[in-house]
Design an enzyme around this catalytic site. Structure first.
Site, PDB file in Angstrom:
ATOM      1  N   HIS A 192     -33.404 -31.712 128.855  1.00 11.37           N
ATOM      2  CA  HIS A 192     -33.240 -32.283 127.606  1.00 11.37           C
ATOM      3  C   HIS A 192     -33.777 -33.702 127.645  1.00 11.37           C
ATOM      4  O   HIS A 192     -33.123 -34.472 128.380  1.00 11.37           O
ATOM      5  CB  HIS A 192     -31.916 -32.055 127.031  1.00 11.37           C
ATOM      6  N   CYS A 245     -28.756 -29.568 119.829  1.00 12.76           N
ATOM      7  CA  CYS A 245     -29.764 -29.587 121.029  1.00 12.76           C
ATOM      8  C   CYS A 245     -30.047 -28.498 122.128  1.00 12.76           C
ATOM      9  O   CYS A 245     -31.079 -28.403 122.563  1.00 12.76           O
ATOM     10  CB  CYS A 245     -29.735 -30.826 121.930  1.00 12.76           C
ATOM     11  N   ASN A 259     -35.538 -38.256 121.291  1.00 16.59           N
ATOM     12  CA  ASN A 259     -34.545 -37.091 121.486  1.00 16.59           C
ATOM     13  C   ASN A 259     -34.958 -36.306 120.365  1.00 16.59           C
ATOM     14  O   ASN A 259     -34.335 -36.622 119.056  1.00 16.59           O
ATOM     15  CB  ASN A 259     -33.066 -37.687 121.579  1.00 16.59           C
TER      16      ASN A 259
HETATM   17  O1  UT7 Z   1     -28.677 -34.798 122.565  1.00 11.05           O
HETATM   18  C1  UT7 Z   1     -27.732 -35.218 122.780  1.00 11.05           C
HETATM   19  C2  UT7 Z   1     -27.380 -36.416 122.050  1.00 11.05           C
HETATM   20  N1  UT7 Z   1     -27.074 -37.716 122.673  1.00 11.05           N
HETATM   21  C3  UT7 Z   1     -27.073 -38.165 123.645  1.00 11.05           C
HETATM   22  O2  UT7 Z   1     -27.552 -37.836 124.787  1.00 11.05           O
HETATM   23  C4  UT7 Z   1     -27.005 -39.777 123.699  1.00 11.05           C
HETATM   24  C5  UT7 Z   1     -25.845 -39.897 125.152  1.00 11.05           C
HETATM   25  N2  UT7 Z   1     -25.820 -41.650 124.949  1.00 11.05           N
HETATM   26  C6  UT7 Z   1     -26.515 -42.468 125.525  1.00 11.05           C
HETATM   27  O3  UT7 Z   1     -27.858 -42.175 125.611  1.00 11.05           O
HETATM   28  C7  UT7 Z   1     -26.045 -43.869 125.434  1.00 11.05           C
HETATM   29  O4  UT7 Z   1     -24.669 -44.073 125.347  1.00 11.05           O
HETATM   30  C8  UT7 Z   1     -26.459 -44.791 124.373  1.00 11.05           C
HETATM   31  C9  UT7 Z   1     -28.211 -45.015 124.533  1.00 11.05           C
HETATM   32  C10 UT7 Z   1     -26.362 -44.020 122.859  1.00 11.05           C
HETATM   33  C11 UT7 Z   1     -25.842 -46.150 123.949  1.00 11.05           C
HETATM   34  O5  UT7 Z   1     -26.083 -47.004 125.770  1.00 11.05           O
HETATM   35  P1  UT7 Z   1     -24.937 -47.314 126.324  1.00 11.05           P
HETATM   36  O6  UT7 Z   1     -25.356 -48.089 127.316  1.00 11.05           O
HETATM   37  O7  UT7 Z   1     -23.901 -46.387 126.264  1.00 11.05           O
HETATM   38  O8  UT7 Z   1     -24.580 -48.332 125.195  1.00 11.05           O
HETATM   39  P2  UT7 Z   1     -23.262 -48.683 124.486  1.00 11.05           P
HETATM   40  O9  UT7 Z   1     -23.026 -47.890 123.321  1.00 11.05           O
HETATM   41  O10 UT7 Z   1     -22.037 -49.066 125.537  1.00 11.05           O
HETATM   42  O11 UT7 Z   1     -23.466 -49.910 123.525  1.00 11.05           O
HETATM   43  C12 UT7 Z   1     -23.576 -51.128 124.446  1.00 11.05           C
HETATM   44  C13 UT7 Z   1     -23.706 -52.541 123.567  1.00 11.05           C
HETATM   45  C14 UT7 Z   1     -22.884 -52.587 122.299  1.00 11.05           C
HETATM   46  O12 UT7 Z   1     -22.470 -54.036 121.927  1.00 11.05           O
HETATM   47  P3  UT7 Z   1     -21.124 -54.451 122.753  1.00 11.05           P
HETATM   48  O13 UT7 Z   1     -19.968 -53.709 122.077  1.00 11.05           O
HETATM   49  O14 UT7 Z   1     -21.255 -54.281 124.205  1.00 11.05           O
HETATM   50  O15 UT7 Z   1     -21.360 -55.997 122.168  1.00 11.05           O
HETATM   51  C15 UT7 Z   1     -23.659 -52.028 121.131  1.00 11.05           C
HETATM   52  O16 UT7 Z   1     -23.228 -52.600 120.075  1.00 11.05           O
HETATM   53  O17 UT7 Z   1     -25.152 -52.205 122.894  1.00 11.05           O
HETATM   54  C16 UT7 Z   1     -25.144 -52.548 121.402  1.00 11.05           C
HETATM   55  N3  UT7 Z   1     -26.214 -51.711 120.833  1.00 11.05           N
HETATM   56  C17 UT7 Z   1     -27.376 -51.998 120.604  1.00 11.05           C
HETATM   57  N4  UT7 Z   1     -27.820 -53.209 120.954  1.00 11.05           N
HETATM   58  C18 UT7 Z   1     -29.199 -53.390 120.702  1.00 11.05           C
HETATM   59  C19 UT7 Z   1     -25.955 -50.257 120.501  1.00 11.05           C
HETATM   60  N5  UT7 Z   1     -26.783 -50.029 119.971  1.00 11.05           N
HETATM   61  C20 UT7 Z   1     -28.004 -50.836 119.853  1.00 11.05           C
HETATM   62  C21 UT7 Z   1     -29.414 -51.352 119.702  1.00 11.05           C
HETATM   63  N6  UT7 Z   1     -29.694 -52.414 119.912  1.00 11.05           N
HETATM   64  N7  UT7 Z   1     -30.128 -50.336 119.119  1.00 11.05           N
END
Ligand code: UT7
Length: 328
Positions: A253, A113, A283
């Site tokens: 970004h 990125c 993104n």
């Molecule tokens: O260009 C650089 C690349 N990437 C980034 O900048 C990404 C950086 N990270 C993020 O933006 C965030 O970490 C995410 C948006 C990817 C995830 O958000 P989060 O608040 O960190 O969620 P999490 O990974 O802690 O997941 C929380 C819950 C999980 O369920 P449990 O384990 O708490 O039961 C996931 O399974 O949300 C669940 N989950 C979803 N639920 C509904 C993960 N993806 C989804 C989804 N829909 N699409």
């Protein structure tokens, strides 16, 4: 040394809009989860026959028209991309041919990125040292082609687009005032497309295991982003001999609205000083910063003489920032 600046800017986004409501029908997710966790409402998806060079070509043509340069004027073409048309030859060579830029050297730059910000740093080096007069820097991505559409933790996040700029000489103190590039290869496994290179060549197994798609540890990348954006912004500003109060607009970004909110808070800067379009595109990796800059300029949020700070972070891990005195 002379300075360098953005003489022209262009962008392209595919027509096809993929909304959160459509994703609700594809995978176990909700519009509410996606919006509250990321700020994303929709993203663009390239057509089956559109590769990254097709998006980049449109953005490049607009940037060149904006700068008033012809293909023969280009000395160098740099394409930042994590989704090249193919592993080699470079997507930049595809563009060089399609533009008819007969005098130009051409190469791709791989910093995920951060690639476009790395690319303008390289262009600045060439132009300010006198090695080149006119450099085209493109960020072009078709993330949809390497997305695992069964993985809800990643497939809701990414989109396709392209941004391009023409970098030309400027008076010292105008245009690009500073750069800060960094990397931490210790975090390489946090975002990757594991297979298809020399470590894991393509095989039936790599396809079965979906190792040709994007893999990400979102939580760890989130922590990294929230730490690195404020640091990269402060570094670009101090290297330019300025302070945060001098900055008119931050162009971060566009990965997640919560990351941008947290960065603004950590820096003690008003959130209104941060340009955001993540809700419409998701993104788009290396295209995200130039497309955001394009939209900020076209929306009249940046005027001649204004100071913008551009900042990117991503796979590698990599990050890059620049302080830019707008000259157009
Ligand atoms: O260009 C650089 C690349 N990437 C980034 O900048 C990404 C950086 N990270 C993020 O933006 C965030 O970490 C995410 C948006 C990817 C995830 O958000 P989060 O608040 O960190 O969620 P999490 O990974 O802690 O997941 C929380 C819950 C999980 O369920 P449990 O384990 O708490 O039961 C996931 O399974 O949300 C669940 N989950 C979803 N639920 C509904 C993960 N993806 C989804 C989804 N829909 N699409």
């Amino acid at each position: 040394m002379r300075g360098s600046t953005i003489a022209g800017i262009g962008h392209y986004v595919p027509e096809r809009v993929l909304t959160n409501a459509e994703l609700e029908r594809l995978i176990d997710t909700t519009d509410e989860w996606i919006v509250t966790r990321t700020g994303i409402r929709e993203r663009r998806v390239a057509a089956d026959d559109q590769a990254s060079s097709d998006l980049g070509l449109e953005a490049a043509r607009e940037a060149m028209a904006d700068a008033g340069v012809r293909a023969e004027d280009l000395d160098l073409i740099i394409v930042g991309t994590a989704t090249p048309d193919m592993l080699f030859p470079a997507t930049a060579c595809v563009l060089q041919d399609r533009l008819g830029a007969k005098r130009a050297g051409a190469f791709d730059l791989s910093a995920a990125c951060s690639s476009w910000v790395y690319g303008v740093a390289v262009a600045h080096g060439y132009v300010s040292s006198g090695l080149a007069e006119t450099v085209l820097v493109v960020g072009a991505e078709t993330l949809s082609k390497i997305t695992n559409w069964k993985d809800r933790s990643t497939c809701v996040l990414f989109g396709d687009s392209a941004g391009a700029v023409v970098v030309r000489p400027s008076e010292p103190g105008q245009g690009f005032l500073s750069f800060y590039l960094g990397a931490d290869g210790g975090g390489a496994a946090l975002i990757s497309q594991p297979a298809g290179g020399s470590r894991l060549p393509a095989s039936y197994e790599t396809v079965e295991r979906a190792q040709h798609t994007l893999h990400m540890n979102g939580r760890e990348v989130y922590k990294f982003a929230v730490r690195i954006i404020p640091r990269a912004i402060e570094e670009a500003v101090s290297r330019a001999g300025l302070t945060l109060a001098d900055v008119d607009l931050f162009i971060p970004h566009q990965a997640n609205i919560r990351i941008i909110d947290a960065a603004a808070k950590r820096l003690g800067q008003p959130r209104e000083k941060f340009f955001v379009n993540v809700e419409r595109y998701g993104n788009t990796s290396s295209a995200s910063v130039p497309v955001a800059l394009y939209e900020a300029v076209r929306a009249g949020l940046i005027h001649r003489g204004d100071l913008a700070v551009l900042v990117a972070f991503g796979g590698g891990l990599t990050w890059g920032s620049t302080a830019l005195r707008w000259t157009k």
